[in-house]
Write a protein that holds these residues in place. Structure first.
Motif, PDB file in Angstrom:
ATOM      1  N   LYS A  34     -37.732 -16.556  36.363  1.00 13.47           N
ATOM      2  CA  LYS A  34     -36.392 -16.631  36.933  1.00 13.47           C
ATOM      3  C   LYS A  34     -35.385 -16.353  35.817  1.00 13.47           C
ATOM      4  CE  LYS A  34     -37.607 -20.001  40.507  1.00 13.47           C
ATOM      5  NZ  LYS A  34     -37.353 -21.358  41.052  1.00 13.47           N
ATOM      6  N   PRO A  35     -34.160 -15.915  36.166  1.00 20.15           N
ATOM      7  CA  PRO A  35     -33.167 -15.595  35.121  1.00 20.15           C
ATOM      8  C   PRO A  35     -33.010 -16.725  34.109  1.00 20.15           C
ATOM      9  CG  PRO A  35     -32.373 -14.888  37.249  1.00 20.15           C
ATOM     10  CD  PRO A  35     -33.642 -15.643  37.519  1.00 20.15           C
ATOM     11  N   LEU A  36     -32.990 -16.348  32.833  1.00 19.25           N
ATOM     12  CA  LEU A  36     -32.895 -17.319  31.750  1.00 19.25           C
ATOM     13  C   LEU A  36     -31.452 -17.545  31.303  1.00 19.25           C
ATOM     14  CD1 LEU A  36     -35.899 -15.963  29.652  1.00 19.25           C
ATOM     15  CD2 LEU A  36     -35.893 -17.959  31.154  1.00 19.25           C
ATOM     16  N   ILE A  37     -30.575 -16.598  31.607  1.00 13.97           N
ATOM     17  CA  ILE A  37     -29.159 -16.681  31.232  1.00 13.97           C
ATOM     18  C   ILE A  37     -28.334 -16.381  32.475  1.00 13.97           C
ATOM     19  CG2 ILE A  37     -27.338 -15.721  29.762  1.00 13.97           C
ATOM     20  CD1 ILE A  37     -29.554 -14.944  27.779  1.00 13.97           C
ATOM     21  N   GLN A  38     -27.360 -17.205  32.760  1.00 15.01           N
ATOM     22  CA  GLN A  38     -26.635 -17.093  34.021  1.00 15.01           C
ATOM     23  C   GLN A  38     -25.463 -16.120  33.969  1.00 15.01           C
ATOM     24  OE1 GLN A  38     -28.135 -18.491  36.605  1.00 15.01           O
ATOM     25  NE2 GLN A  38     -29.641 -19.221  35.105  1.00 15.01           N
ATOM     26  N   GLU A  39     -24.828 -15.975  32.827  1.00 15.94           N
ATOM     27  CA  GLU A  39     -23.665 -15.081  32.746  1.00 15.94           C
ATOM     28  C   GLU A  39     -24.108 -13.670  32.345  1.00 15.94           C
ATOM     29  OE1 GLU A  39     -21.139 -15.733  29.149  1.00 15.94           O
ATOM     30  OE2 GLU A  39     -22.493 -17.450  28.860  1.00 15.94           O
ATOM     31  N   PRO A  40     -23.306 -12.655  32.650  1.00 15.36           N
ATOM     32  CA  PRO A  40     -23.654 -11.278  32.272  1.00 15.36           C
ATOM     33  C   PRO A  40     -23.781 -11.147  30.753  1.00 15.36           C
ATOM     34  CG  PRO A  40     -21.865 -11.303  33.874  1.00 15.36           C
ATOM     35  CD  PRO A  40     -22.051 -12.718  33.421  1.00 15.36           C
ATOM     36  N   TYR A  41     -24.748 -10.376  30.294  1.00 10.61           N
ATOM     37  CA  TYR A  41     -24.976 -10.241  28.852  1.00 10.61           C
ATOM     38  C   TYR A  41     -25.615  -8.892  28.538  1.00 10.61           C
ATOM     39  CZ  TYR A  41     -29.854 -11.299  30.027  1.00 10.61           C
ATOM     40  OH  TYR A  41     -31.117 -11.266  30.580  1.00 10.61           O
ATOM     41  N   ILE A  42     -25.466  -8.518  27.283  1.00 10.90           N
ATOM     42  CA  ILE A  42     -26.145  -7.343  26.739  1.00 10.90           C
ATOM     43  C   ILE A  42     -27.213  -7.828  25.776  1.00 10.90           C
ATOM     44  CG2 ILE A  42     -25.856  -5.369  25.174  1.00 10.90           C
ATOM     45  CD1 ILE A  42     -23.106  -4.949  26.438  1.00 10.90           C
ATOM     46  N   ILE A  43     -28.382  -7.229  25.832  1.00 13.26           N
ATOM     47  CA  ILE A  43     -29.482  -7.595  24.937  1.00 13.26           C
ATOM     48  C   ILE A  43     -29.432  -6.736  23.676  1.00 13.26           C
ATOM     49  CG2 ILE A  43     -31.971  -7.120  24.647  1.00 13.26           C
ATOM     50  CD1 ILE A  43     -31.498  -9.881  25.593  1.00 13.26           C
ATOM     51  N   GLY A  44     -29.646  -7.389  22.520  1.00 11.49           N
ATOM     52  CA  GLY A  44     -29.859  -6.688  21.267  1.00 11.49           C
ATOM     53  C   GLY A  44     -31.271  -6.972  20.788  1.00 11.49           C
ATOM     54  N   TYR A  45     -32.064  -5.927  20.628  1.00 16.84           N
ATOM     55  CA  TYR A  45     -33.440  -6.100  20.166  1.00 16.84           C
ATOM     56  C   TYR A  45     -33.686  -5.079  19.060  1.00 16.84           C
ATOM     57  CZ  TYR A  45     -38.546  -6.152  20.102  1.00 16.84           C
ATOM     58  OH  TYR A  45     -39.858  -6.225  19.696  1.00 16.84           O
ATOM     59  N   PHE A  46     -33.708  -5.569  17.803  1.00 16.33           N
ATOM     60  CA  PHE A  46     -33.768  -4.674  16.658  1.00 16.33           C
ATOM     61  C   PHE A  46     -34.899  -5.043  15.703  1.00 16.33           C
ATOM     62  CE2 PHE A  46     -29.317  -4.516  18.020  1.00 16.33           C
ATOM     63  CZ  PHE A  46     -29.156  -3.137  18.153  1.00 16.33           C
ATOM     64  N   LEU A  47     -35.496  -4.015  15.139  1.00 15.44           N
ATOM     65  CA  LEU A  47     -36.472  -4.190  14.074  1.00 15.44           C
ATOM     66  C   LEU A  47     -35.832  -3.853  12.727  1.00 15.44           C
ATOM     67  CD1 LEU A  47     -39.607  -2.652  15.831  1.00 15.44           C
ATOM     68  CD2 LEU A  47     -38.807  -5.023  15.804  1.00 15.44           C
ATOM     69  N   SER A  48     -34.526  -3.739  12.711  1.00 15.94           N
ATOM     70  CA  SER A  48     -33.749  -3.569  11.489  1.00 15.94           C
ATOM     71  C   SER A  48     -32.544  -4.497  11.588  1.00 15.94           C
ATOM     72  CB  SER A  48     -33.318  -2.105  11.325  1.00 15.94           C
ATOM     73  OG  SER A  48     -32.518  -1.686  12.420  1.00 15.94           O
ATOM     74  N   TYR A  49     -31.591  -4.368  10.682  1.00 17.32           N
ATOM     75  CA  TYR A  49     -30.455  -5.279  10.672  1.00 17.32           C
ATOM     76  C   TYR A  49     -29.577  -5.130  11.908  1.00 17.32           C
ATOM     77  CZ  TYR A  49     -31.073  -6.869   5.877  1.00 17.32           C
ATOM     78  OH  TYR A  49     -31.547  -7.457   4.746  1.00 17.32           O
ATOM     79  N   ALA A  50     -29.429  -6.207  12.653  1.00 16.57           N
ATOM     80  CA  ALA A  50     -28.480  -6.195  13.765  1.00 16.57           C
ATOM     81  C   ALA A  50     -27.059  -5.990  13.251  1.00 16.57           C
ATOM     82  CB  ALA A  50     -28.578  -7.497  14.555  1.00 16.57           C
ATOM     83  N   SER A  51     -26.789  -6.515  12.054  1.00 12.56           N
ATOM     84  CA  SER A  51     -25.435  -6.429  11.502  1.00 12.56           C
ATOM     85  C   SER A  51     -24.998  -4.990  11.267  1.00 12.56           C
ATOM     86  CB  SER A  51     -25.348  -7.206  10.187  1.00 12.56           C
ATOM     87  OG  SER A  51     -26.314  -6.726   9.257  1.00 12.56           O
ATOM     88  N   LEU A  52     -25.942  -4.079  11.092  1.00 16.36           N
ATOM     89  CA  LEU A  52     -25.598  -2.665  10.896  1.00 16.36           C
ATOM     90  C   LEU A  52     -24.955  -2.069  12.143  1.00 16.36           C
ATOM     91  CD1 LEU A  52     -28.816  -1.362   9.078  1.00 16.36           C
ATOM     92  CD2 LEU A  52     -26.604  -1.878   8.039  1.00 16.36           C
TER      93      LEU A  52
END
Length: 214
Positions: A34-52
């Motif tokens: 079942k949905p794990l997050i109730q509000e709308p969201y964007i997923i970030g999935y990185f194998l490098s720096y997210a900060s970049l």
């Protein structure tokens, strides 16, 4: 990738779909929670720096009018960058992310930002808009990397984020066209694999018969 193998074999070399895409969507839907997050969201999935990629991700959030970015914590960065862990600045998903959670987080997102092949593959499975970011390994070998080949086959070559201007220029994905192409690729891949297995069984039977006669 196919061209890299051809010099080393006289056998037929065919590019088939990754197993993630070789099965129907229902296969993965059945694994979701079942949905794990109730509000709308964007997923970030990185194998490098997210900060970049933070500035670009902020622009993507504005495009979809959402306030929340949720990072799937990999505790890993590309060895071509350095050995430090990615800093998510508290925006990473706090609970354990096993296979079911991973699928669910992507399925229920508004869009996906990633530098991962399987992040892209599952975005395609669940028909989620996605944005692909380079990491050093991909950038160096992009010509022979599997993502460009997949994009070409499905007609979605414009998903690379090289500058923030690219985000504005990206069109919405025509999922009907992608799905039709994916179905054709799936049929072709399964037919090739079945034929390869059949030939292998027949060859093994011939070898066994030869060994038995001696």
């Amino acid at each position: 990738m196919k061209d890299l193998l051809l010099p080393y074999t006289d056998q037929e070399v065919s590019i088939v779909l990754d197993p993630t895409l070789a099965v129907e969507k229902d296969f993965w839907n059945d694994k979701c929670l079942k949905p794990l997050i109730q509000e709308p969201y964007i997923i970030g999935y990185f194998l490098s720096y997210a900060s970049l990629h933070r500035l670009s991700i902020e622009k993507i959030k504005q495009r979809y009018h959402v306030n929340k970015i949720v990072y799937i914590n990999t505790n890993f960065v590309d060895i071509y960058v350095d050995g430090n862990l990615t800093d998510y600045k508290g925006e990473d998903y706090k609970k354990t992310v096993g296979p079911r959670e991973f699928l669910t987080l992507i399925k229920d997102s508004v869009a996906v930002c990633t530098d991962s092949y399987h992040g892209v593959a599952l975005s395609i499975v669940f028909k989620r808009d996605f944005y692909v970011f380079d990491r050093p390994m991909i950038q160096e070998y992009r010509e022979n990397y599997r993502l460009p080949d997949l994009f070409l086959r499905l007609g979605i070559e414009d998903r690379w984020v090289e500058t923030n201007r690219c985000i504005d220029e990206m069109k919405n994905i025509d999922w009907d066209t992608v799905d039709n192409r994916l179905q054709e690729e799936r049929k072709r891949s399964i037919a090739f694999l079945r034929n390869a297995i059949k030939k292998s069984i027949e060859k093994r039977g011939t070898i066994n018969e030869y060994q038995g006669s001696n």
